[in-house]
Design a protein around this motif. Structure first.
Motif, PDB file in Angstrom:
ATOM      1  N   MET A 195       0.832  -1.201   0.000  1.00  8.90           N
ATOM      2  CA  MET A 195       0.000   0.000   0.000  1.00  8.90           C
ATOM      3  C   MET A 195       0.867   1.250   0.000  1.00  8.90           C
ATOM      4  N   MET A 196       1.921   1.238   0.825  1.00  7.35           N
ATOM      5  CA  MET A 196       2.826   2.384   0.882  1.00  7.35           C
ATOM      6  C   MET A 196       3.723   2.464  -0.353  1.00  7.35           C
ATOM      7  N   ALA A 197       3.843   1.364  -1.074  1.00 14.76           N
ATOM      8  CA  ALA A 197       4.605   1.357  -2.327  1.00 14.76           C
ATOM      9  C   ALA A 197       3.793   1.901  -3.495  1.00 14.76           C
ATOM     10  N   GLY A 198       2.524   2.193  -3.256  1.00 13.21           N
ATOM     11  CA  GLY A 198       1.690   2.763  -4.299  1.00 13.21           C
ATOM     12  C   GLY A 198       1.038   1.748  -5.208  1.00 13.21           C
ATOM     13  N   LEU A 199       0.969   0.482  -4.774  1.00 14.32           N
ATOM     14  CA  LEU A 199       0.340  -0.530  -5.624  1.00 14.32           C
ATOM     15  C   LEU A 199      -1.183  -0.475  -5.556  1.00 14.32           C
ATOM     16  N   GLY A 200      -1.699   0.216  -4.562  1.00 14.80           N
ATOM     17  CA  GLY A 200      -3.141   0.479  -4.516  1.00 14.80           C
ATOM     18  C   GLY A 200      -3.987  -0.643  -3.958  1.00 14.80           C
ATOM     19  N   LYS A 201      -4.030  -1.765  -4.681  1.00 16.92           N
ATOM     20  CA  LYS A 201      -4.849  -2.916  -4.263  1.00 16.92           C
ATOM     21  C   LYS A 201      -4.104  -4.181  -4.654  1.00 16.92           C
ATOM     22  N   VAL A 202      -3.913  -5.076  -3.700  1.00 19.08           N
ATOM     23  CA  VAL A 202      -3.141  -6.291  -3.973  1.00 19.08           C
ATOM     24  C   VAL A 202      -3.842  -7.509  -3.398  1.00 19.08           C
ATOM     25  N   PHE A 203      -3.494  -8.675  -3.966  1.00 19.25           N
ATOM     26  CA  PHE A 203      -3.958  -9.942  -3.419  1.00 19.25           C
ATOM     27  C   PHE A 203      -2.837 -10.963  -3.507  1.00 19.25           C
ATOM     28  N   GLU A 204      -2.945 -11.997  -2.675  1.00 18.18           N
ATOM     29  CA  GLU A 204      -1.990 -13.101  -2.700  1.00 18.18           C
ATOM     30  C   GLU A 204      -2.692 -14.373  -2.251  1.00 18.18           C
ATOM     31  N   ILE A 205      -2.423 -15.460  -2.953  1.00 18.85           N
ATOM     32  CA  ILE A 205      -2.856 -16.792  -2.521  1.00 18.85           C
ATOM     33  C   ILE A 205      -1.587 -17.606  -2.350  1.00 18.85           C
ATOM     34  N   GLY A 206      -1.221 -17.918  -1.116  1.00 16.23           N
ATOM     35  CA  GLY A 206       0.050 -18.592  -0.893  1.00 16.23           C
ATOM     36  C   GLY A 206       0.120 -19.261   0.465  1.00 16.23           C
ATOM     37  N   PRO A 207       1.172 -20.064   0.696  1.00 17.96           N
ATOM     38  CA  PRO A 207       1.293 -20.800   1.953  1.00 17.96           C
ATOM     39  C   PRO A 207       1.709 -19.918   3.115  1.00 17.96           C
ATOM     40  N   VAL A 208       1.211 -20.254   4.285  1.00 13.50           N
ATOM     41  CA  VAL A 208       1.648 -19.654   5.551  1.00 13.50           C
ATOM     42  C   VAL A 208       1.826 -20.778   6.561  1.00 13.50           C
ATOM     43  N   PHE A 209       2.508 -20.462   7.652  1.00 12.05           N
ATOM     44  CA  PHE A 209       2.920 -21.499   8.590  1.00 12.05           C
ATOM     45  C   PHE A 209       2.603 -21.059  10.015  1.00 12.05           C
ATOM     46  N   ARG A 210       2.030 -21.959  10.784  1.00 11.38           N
ATOM     47  CA  ARG A 210       1.684 -21.678  12.178  1.00 11.38           C
ATOM     48  C   ARG A 210       2.165 -22.827  13.063  1.00 11.38           C
ATOM     49  N   ALA A 211       3.057 -22.522  13.980  1.00 15.09           N
ATOM     50  CA  ALA A 211       3.571 -23.539  14.895  1.00 15.09           C
ATOM     51  C   ALA A 211       2.591 -23.724  16.048  1.00 15.09           C
ATOM     52  N   ASP A 212       1.400 -24.123  15.718  1.00 21.10           N
ATOM     53  CA  ASP A 212       0.321 -24.289  16.685  1.00 21.10           C
ATOM     54  C   ASP A 212       0.060 -25.780  16.865  1.00 21.10           C
ATOM     55  N   PRO A 213       0.316 -26.317  18.055  1.00 23.58           N
ATOM     56  CA  PRO A 213       0.140 -27.764  18.261  1.00 23.58           C
ATOM     57  C   PRO A 213      -1.317 -28.166  18.450  1.00 23.58           C
ATOM     58  N   SER A 214      -2.186 -27.672  17.605  1.00 23.51           N
ATOM     59  CA  SER A 214      -3.620 -27.952  17.729  1.00 23.51           C
ATOM     60  C   SER A 214      -3.995 -29.189  16.933  1.00 23.51           C
ATOM     61  N   PHE A 215      -4.779 -30.043  17.543  1.00 23.07           N
ATOM     62  CA  PHE A 215      -5.302 -31.237  16.872  1.00 23.07           C
ATOM     63  C   PHE A 215      -6.816 -31.087  16.761  1.00 23.07           C
ATOM     64  N   THR A 216      -7.239 -30.120  15.961  1.00 23.73           N
ATOM     65  CA  THR A 216      -8.667 -29.872  15.791  1.00 23.73           C
ATOM     66  C   THR A 216      -9.058 -30.166  14.356  1.00 23.73           C
ATOM     67  N   SER A 217     -10.340 -30.053  14.083  1.00 21.32           N
ATOM     68  CA  SER A 217     -10.846 -30.322  12.735  1.00 21.32           C
ATOM     69  C   SER A 217     -10.561 -29.180  11.777  1.00 21.32           C
ATOM     70  N   ARG A 218     -10.037 -28.050  12.264  1.00 26.38           N
ATOM     71  CA  ARG A 218      -9.885 -26.885  11.381  1.00 26.38           C
ATOM     72  C   ARG A 218      -8.515 -26.225  11.431  1.00 26.38           C
ATOM     73  N   HIS A 219      -7.538 -26.861  12.069  1.00 25.15           N
ATOM     74  CA  HIS A 219      -6.201 -26.283  12.163  1.00 25.15           C
ATOM     75  C   HIS A 219      -5.174 -27.115  11.390  1.00 25.15           C
ATOM     76  N   ALA A 220      -4.197 -26.423  10.830  1.00 26.29           N
ATOM     77  CA  ALA A 220      -3.077 -27.054  10.141  1.00 26.29           C
ATOM     78  C   ALA A 220      -1.839 -26.208  10.407  1.00 26.29           C
ATOM     79  N   THR A 221      -0.670 -26.831  10.311  1.00 24.64           N
ATOM     80  CA  THR A 221       0.569 -26.088  10.531  1.00 24.64           C
ATOM     81  C   THR A 221       1.064 -25.391   9.266  1.00 24.64           C
ATOM     82  N   GLU A 222       0.600 -25.846   8.111  1.00 23.18           N
ATOM     83  CA  GLU A 222       0.843 -25.163   6.847  1.00 23.18           C
ATOM     84  C   GLU A 222      -0.470 -25.161   6.084  1.00 23.18           C
ATOM     85  N   PHE A 223      -0.868 -23.982   5.614  1.00 23.95           N
ATOM     86  CA  PHE A 223      -2.109 -23.908   4.858  1.00 23.95           C
ATOM     87  C   PHE A 223      -2.010 -22.769   3.858  1.00 23.95           C
ATOM     88  N   ILE A 224      -2.998 -22.690   2.976  1.00 22.31           N
ATOM     89  CA  ILE A 224      -3.026 -21.658   1.950  1.00 22.31           C
ATOM     90  C   ILE A 224      -3.872 -20.494   2.445  1.00 22.31           C
TER      91      ILE A 224
END
Length: 436
Positions: A195-224
């Motif tokens: 935004m500060m670079a002047g790109l105005g509006k941006v999107f990204e679809i990519g991996p992220v990582f969470r070191a969360d030791p959760s064993f639930t139906s909706r958590h993952a350590t790597e997801f999109i």
């Protein structure tokens, strides 16, 4: 190149010579006739071969086939309403074994999810999971179309970071030459930088990582993660309206492209939501949930999973809607970069989006004023020095801006009513799963 036809296209073709390639799904090896069901990435078809009275080499090849063997089939396509499988069959003239499968599959229909994940490449051959991946593709394609129609730019932010983007508690730390790096929990800082670079509006679809030791139906350590950020907004309401459009367009596209198949394989009639989605301030949501006989146990004021289910049930009963925006979160449970209300600085201009009782998004208007941002950093007990590179973004002119982050796999899971995120992932990563 082999003139191979996808099985899914066969009903639209005229009778005549045809070549397909696929896996042997089932074989009925009868005395007078042989039936093979062949599956490829687009569907299944019946292949028929009347067994000659005398010895026949082709019949012997058919008899030797094992389930999962990949074959090339040449024959004559024939339309016949009596054939239950899409009203077509192929009368076999030649068969080539491309790659033979071991006779016994390590998984079956009643195999546990953990073992099926061990053999995910076999599990994904199931028609419903093949459909799931095509649904995901349609969703992403539609979102990109919407963003590009509105002059968004696609970015690819780094996943190796020299400092945390969010919370130290959920970071994966790794050696990086003579120092250490962190796997990105979010592209948050970088999409704001855009935004500060002047790109105005941006999107990204990519991996992220969470070191969360959760064993639930909706958590993952790597997801999109599905992220967008837009400049020149008046409030978080602008972000919410744009997200409504994204979801409605995507769900409509899925219904148009795959609705009948989803009904057949999942038993679901895809419902396209009406806009606007209901909006409920978090404090009011607590009152509603308590009136339904449930007291949220979390001390910080956020809803727990049962609270989310209760508010979703209320919205469905009152408004007939599967979605609800929960707004005006207290500052103590929101990051330092969320803008606060002018008339009530204890609340933020932020929201969570709940779908079918599960949170899929956090969004907000960001604080763009450097002097206010620095105060909010200190208010959170953080050090300005550790966030120096981020705060520098705001020292040279910053537009008003906001955005959201959304979990792609959760969207797919909820759209198809899958029981957990492991089912909705191409290859799941959790605290105890790093393979395949």
């Amino acid at each position: 190149m082999l003139d191979r036809k996808l099985i899914g296209t066969l009903p639209s073709l005229q009778d005549g010579p045809v070549t397909i390639g696929g896996w042997v799904e089932t074989l009925r090896d009868q005395k007078r006739i042989q039936f093979i069901i062949i599956r490829d990435e687009s569907g299944s078809v019946q292949v028929t071969y009347p067994r000659p009275a005398e010895e026949d080499a082709l019949a012997d090849v058919v008899s030797s086939l094992t389930g999962g063997t990949f074959v090339e089939i040449t024959g004559n396509l024939k339309h016949d309403e009596r054939v239950k499988l899409n009203g077509v069959e192929i009368l076999l003239s030649d068969l080539k074994v491309v790659s033979r499968s071991l006779p016994d599959s390590p998984i079956a229909e009643d195999t546990s999810i953990d073992k099926r994940l061990d053999w995910r490449f076999l599990d994904l051959r199931r028609p419903e999971l093949n459909l799931m991946m095509r649904v995901q593709t349609t969703i992403e394609k539609t979102w990109r179309e919407v963003w590009l129609e509105h002059d968004f730019m696609e970015i690819h932010s780094p996943k190796l970071m020299g400092s945390p983007s969010e919370s130290h508690a959920e970071l994966f730390k790794l050696e990086y030459f003579e120092t250490h790096a962190y796997l990105a929990q979010s592209p948050q800082f970088y999409k704001q930088m855009a935004m500060m670079a002047g790109l105005g509006k941006v999107f990204e679809i990519g991996p992220v990582f969470r070191a969360d030791p959760s064993f639930t139906s909706r958590h993952a350590t790597e997801f999109i993660s599905v992220d967008m950020e837009m400049s020149w907004i008046d409030s978080h309401e602008d972000v919410m309206q744009f997200q409504e459009m994204l979801l409605v367009r995507a769900i409509q596209a899925v219904k148009d492209a795959h609705g009948e198949e989803i009904q057949k394989l999942y038993g679901i009639d895809i419902q396209v939501p009406a806009v606007p989605f209901p909006r409920i301030p978090l404090a009011e949501a607590h009152e509603i949930v308590e009136s339904r006989g449930y007291k949220v146990p979390r001390a910080d004021g956020d809803l727990d999973p049962e609270g989310e289910r209760q508010i979703a049930a209320y919205v469905n009963e009152k408004f007939g809607h599967e979605f609800v925006f929960l707004t005006d979160y207290p500052k103590n449970i929101r990051p330092f970069y969320h803008m606060r209300h002018e008339d009530n600085p204890s609340l933020t201009k932020s929201y969570d989006l709940i779908w079918k009782g599960t949170e899929i998004t956090t969004g907000a208007q960001r604080e763009h004023r450097i002097e206010v941002l620095e105060k909010q950093v200190l208010d959170k007990g953080l050090e300005l020095e550790g966030l120096g590179f981020y705060l520098d973004f705001f020292r040279y002119g910053a537009p008003t801006h906001g955005g959201f982050g959304m979990g792609l796999t959760r969207v797919v899971m909820l759209l198809l009513d899958l029981p957990n995120i492991r089912e909705a992932s191409f290859l799941f990563r959790g605290p105890n799963r790093l393979q395949p």
